[in-house]
Scaffold this motif. Structure first.
Motif, PDB file in Angstrom:
ATOM      1  N   GLU A  96       8.850  10.809  13.566  1.00 53.76           N
ATOM      2  CA  GLU A  96       8.484  11.140  12.187  1.00 53.76           C
ATOM      3  C   GLU A  96       9.143  10.180  11.204  1.00 53.76           C
ATOM      4  OE1 GLU A  96       9.753  15.155  11.928  1.00 53.76           O
ATOM      5  OE2 GLU A  96       7.980  15.975  12.944  1.00 53.76           O
ATOM      6  N   LEU A  97      10.419   9.869  11.443  1.00 58.09           N
ATOM      7  CA  LEU A  97      11.133   8.948  10.554  1.00 58.09           C
ATOM      8  C   LEU A  97      10.521   7.549  10.622  1.00 58.09           C
ATOM      9  CD1 LEU A  97      14.855   9.981  11.197  1.00 58.09           C
ATOM     10  CD2 LEU A  97      13.463  10.482   9.181  1.00 58.09           C
ATOM     11  N   ASN A  98      10.211   7.101  11.812  1.00 60.23           N
ATOM     12  CA  ASN A  98       9.604   5.772  11.968  1.00 60.23           C
ATOM     13  C   ASN A  98       8.218   5.714  11.334  1.00 60.23           C
ATOM     14  OD1 ASN A  98      11.776   4.637  13.356  1.00 60.23           O
ATOM     15  ND2 ASN A  98      11.035   5.359  15.339  1.00 60.23           N
ATOM     16  N   GLN A  99       7.492   6.818  11.448  1.00 60.04           N
ATOM     17  CA  GLN A  99       6.156   6.857  10.873  1.00 60.04           C
ATOM     18  C   GLN A  99       6.205   6.774   9.349  1.00 60.04           C
ATOM     19  OE1 GLN A  99       3.785  10.232  12.064  1.00 60.04           O
ATOM     20  NE2 GLN A  99       2.127   9.743  10.643  1.00 60.04           N
ATOM     21  N   VAL A 100       7.104   7.535   8.733  1.00 61.71           N
ATOM     22  CA  VAL A 100       7.169   7.505   7.275  1.00 61.71           C
ATOM     23  C   VAL A 100       7.728   6.161   6.798  1.00 61.71           C
ATOM     24  CG1 VAL A 100       9.486   8.516   6.946  1.00 61.71           C
ATOM     25  CG2 VAL A 100       7.702   8.924   5.247  1.00 61.71           C
ATOM     26  N   SER A 101       8.644   5.565   7.578  1.00 60.16           N
ATOM     27  CA  SER A 101       9.147   4.235   7.237  1.00 60.16           C
ATOM     28  C   SER A 101       8.009   3.222   7.231  1.00 60.16           C
ATOM     29  CB  SER A 101      10.223   3.811   8.248  1.00 60.16           C
ATOM     30  OG  SER A 101      10.632   2.484   8.005  1.00 60.16           O
ATOM     31  N   ALA A 102       7.152   3.287   8.235  1.00 54.85           N
ATOM     32  CA  ALA A 102       6.010   2.377   8.311  1.00 54.85           C
ATOM     33  C   ALA A 102       5.064   2.592   7.134  1.00 54.85           C
ATOM     34  CB  ALA A 102       5.269   2.578   9.628  1.00 54.85           C
ATOM     35  N   ARG A 103       4.894   3.836   6.723  1.00 56.00           N
ATOM     36  CA  ARG A 103       4.004   4.136   5.602  1.00 56.00           C
ATOM     37  C   ARG A 103       4.558   3.567   4.296  1.00 56.00           C
ATOM     38  NH1 ARG A 103      -0.877   6.018   5.012  1.00 56.00           N
ATOM     39  NH2 ARG A 103      -0.430   7.959   3.916  1.00 56.00           N
ATOM     40  N   VAL A 104       5.880   3.652   4.124  1.00 55.96           N
ATOM     41  CA  VAL A 104       6.490   3.091   2.920  1.00 55.96           C
ATOM     42  C   VAL A 104       6.297   1.579   2.894  1.00 55.96           C
ATOM     43  CG1 VAL A 104       8.675   2.711   1.701  1.00 55.96           C
ATOM     44  CG2 VAL A 104       8.168   4.964   2.657  1.00 55.96           C
ATOM     45  N   MET A 105       6.478   0.926   4.056  1.00 55.65           N
ATOM     46  CA  MET A 105       6.269  -0.519   4.120  1.00 55.65           C
ATOM     47  C   MET A 105       4.804  -0.880   3.846  1.00 55.65           C
ATOM     48  SD  MET A 105       9.188  -1.912   4.609  1.00 55.65           S
ATOM     49  CE  MET A 105       9.989  -0.547   3.741  1.00 55.65           C
ATOM     50  N   GLU A 106       3.888  -0.053   4.351  1.00 58.36           N
ATOM     51  CA  GLU A 106       2.465  -0.282   4.091  1.00 58.36           C
ATOM     52  C   GLU A 106       2.162  -0.176   2.599  1.00 58.36           C
ATOM     53  OE1 GLU A 106      -1.938   1.650   5.209  1.00 58.36           O
ATOM     54  OE2 GLU A 106      -0.102   2.526   6.051  1.00 58.36           O
ATOM     55  N   LEU A 107       2.746   0.828   1.958  1.00 54.49           N
ATOM     56  CA  LEU A 107       2.568   0.984   0.520  1.00 54.49           C
ATOM     57  C   LEU A 107       3.115  -0.233  -0.214  1.00 54.49           C
ATOM     58  CD1 LEU A 107       1.872   2.621  -2.019  1.00 54.49           C
ATOM     59  CD2 LEU A 107       4.091   3.766  -1.799  1.00 54.49           C
ATOM     60  N   GLY A 108       4.291  -0.701   0.218  1.00 56.62           N
ATOM     61  CA  GLY A 108       4.873  -1.882  -0.413  1.00 56.62           C
ATOM     62  C   GLY A 108       3.976  -3.095  -0.283  1.00 56.62           C
ATOM     63  N   GLY A 109       3.363  -3.270   0.885  1.00 52.16           N
ATOM     64  CA  GLY A 109       2.449  -4.388   1.075  1.00 52.16           C
ATOM     65  C   GLY A 109       1.237  -4.294   0.168  1.00 52.16           C
ATOM     66  N   LEU A 110       0.743  -3.078  -0.042  1.00 50.27           N
ATOM     67  CA  LEU A 110      -0.409  -2.887  -0.917  1.00 50.27           C
ATOM     68  C   LEU A 110      -0.052  -3.204  -2.365  1.00 50.27           C
ATOM     69  CD1 LEU A 110      -3.341  -1.946  -1.217  1.00 50.27           C
ATOM     70  CD2 LEU A 110      -2.493   0.417  -1.383  1.00 50.27           C
ATOM     71  N   VAL A 111       1.127  -2.773  -2.794  1.00 48.45           N
ATOM     72  CA  VAL A 111       1.566  -3.058  -4.162  1.00 48.45           C
ATOM     73  C   VAL A 111       1.778  -4.554  -4.351  1.00 48.45           C
ATOM     74  CG1 VAL A 111       3.445  -2.730  -5.820  1.00 48.45           C
ATOM     75  CG2 VAL A 111       2.575  -0.778  -4.521  1.00 48.45           C
ATOM     76  N   GLU A 166       4.499  14.062   3.321  1.00 46.66           N
ATOM     77  CA  GLU A 166       5.141  13.886   4.620  1.00 46.66           C
ATOM     78  C   GLU A 166       6.643  14.120   4.530  1.00 46.66           C
ATOM     79  OE1 GLU A 166       4.121  10.194   6.566  1.00 46.66           O
ATOM     80  OE2 GLU A 166       2.095  10.263   5.729  1.00 46.66           O
ATOM     81  N   LEU A 167       7.268  13.572   3.490  1.00 48.04           N
ATOM     82  CA  LEU A 167       8.708  13.731   3.322  1.00 48.04           C
ATOM     83  C   LEU A 167       9.082  15.193   3.096  1.00 48.04           C
ATOM     84  CD1 LEU A 167       9.399  10.631   1.065  1.00 48.04           C
ATOM     85  CD2 LEU A 167      10.207  10.953   3.396  1.00 48.04           C
ATOM     86  N   THR A 168       8.312  15.876   2.257  1.00 53.57           N
ATOM     87  CA  THR A 168       8.580  17.294   1.993  1.00 53.57           C
ATOM     88  C   THR A 168       8.464  18.117   3.272  1.00 53.57           C
ATOM     89  OG1 THR A 168       7.724  17.068  -0.267  1.00 53.57           O
ATOM     90  CG2 THR A 168       7.865  19.291   0.628  1.00 53.57           C
ATOM     91  N   THR A 169       7.461  17.806   4.075  1.00 60.62           N
ATOM     92  CA  THR A 169       7.261  18.526   5.333  1.00 60.62           C
ATOM     93  C   THR A 169       8.416  18.289   6.301  1.00 60.62           C
ATOM     94  OG1 THR A 169       4.857  18.361   5.098  1.00 60.62           O
ATOM     95  CG2 THR A 169       5.701  18.836   7.296  1.00 60.62           C
TER      96      THR A 169
END
Length: 233
Positions: A13-28, A67-70
């Motif tokens: 779960e931690l690795n998944q949310v980390s990857a999502r944050v990096m994906e968001l950063g790439g989009l920005v 995801e973080l709240t969950t």
């Protein structure tokens, strides 16, 4: 970027949310590049692309927050794990705000293009500052992924360069407006655009400060840079 836990599911779960944050950063980061392209090429198509990406950025921010709240509700993490999740949350918020600034940049570019006066103004200086801000975001994402406090310190120093670029650009715009009052309106558009670039640098700096918070366990937002360097040396 995370330590191993007794629960492999928690690690996942931690690795998944980390990857999502990096994906968001790439989009920005892509948003910012398109906003720069809009200014460099006087392209309304690039403006449209920035606005389309903005919707995706907003959606991803909501999804990551959920995801973080969950995870927090289910795992009830303590100490460093909780700091990590809070850092993810704050980084996500800063990235979403950078996306907002990129969208403001794009919309200002549209106004400047429509005015027809852009080519008479120092847009080249502004593109250089925007490139600095985009590069700073890229470095912040890389440092965050590696939890690199030395890289974080370098980002804090580099943000000062963007602030200096902004101050110099404002002085140049004032000169243009004094010499030719017809440039006042487009110059003000450029000023707002420059401010958006400066804020992107500030948000990248915030991400760098989160790295230090996560690794060292203390908030350094209100400390002078030399104090932070001494504390980490």
């Amino acid at each position: 970027m995370t330590d191993k836990h007794l629960s492999s599911q928690f690690d996942s779960e931690l690795n998944q949310v980390s990857a999502r944050v990096m994906e968001l950063g790439g989009l920005v980061e892509a948003q910012i590049r398109q906003a720069i392209a809009a200014l460099a090429q006087f392209s309304t198509e690039a403006v449209d692309q920035v606005e389309q990406m903005e919707r995706r950025v907003n959606t991803m921010e909501v999804e990551i927050d959920h995801e973080l709240t969950t995870i927090i509700a289910r795992r009830q993490p303590t100490a460093r794990d909780l700091r990590l999740l809070m850092a993810f949350s704050k980084a996500t918020a800063n990235l979403e705000r950078m996306g907002d600034e990129a969208t403001r940049m794009a919309r200002m570019c549209r106004a400047i293009i429509d005015s027809g006066a852009a080519r008479a103004l120092p847009t080249g200086d502004l593109r250089m500052a925007a490139d600095l801000a985009s590069g700073l975001l890229r470095k912040a994402l890389d440092a965050f992924a590696r939890l690199d406090t030395k890289a974080a310190l370098a980002i804090l120093r580099e943000d000062d360069l963007i602030d200096e670029e902004f101050d110099g650009f404002v002085r140049k715009l004032i000169t243009y407006m004094m010499e030719d009052p017809r440039t006042i309106s487009p110059s003000l558009d450029l000023l707002f655009l420059a401010k958006a670039i400066e804020r992107i640098g500030d948000h990248s700096k915030n991400v760098a400060e989160l790295i230090i918070y996560l690794v060292e366990g203390r908030d350094v937002r209100h400390q002078a840079l030399h104090e932070i360097e001494s504390a980490l040396s």
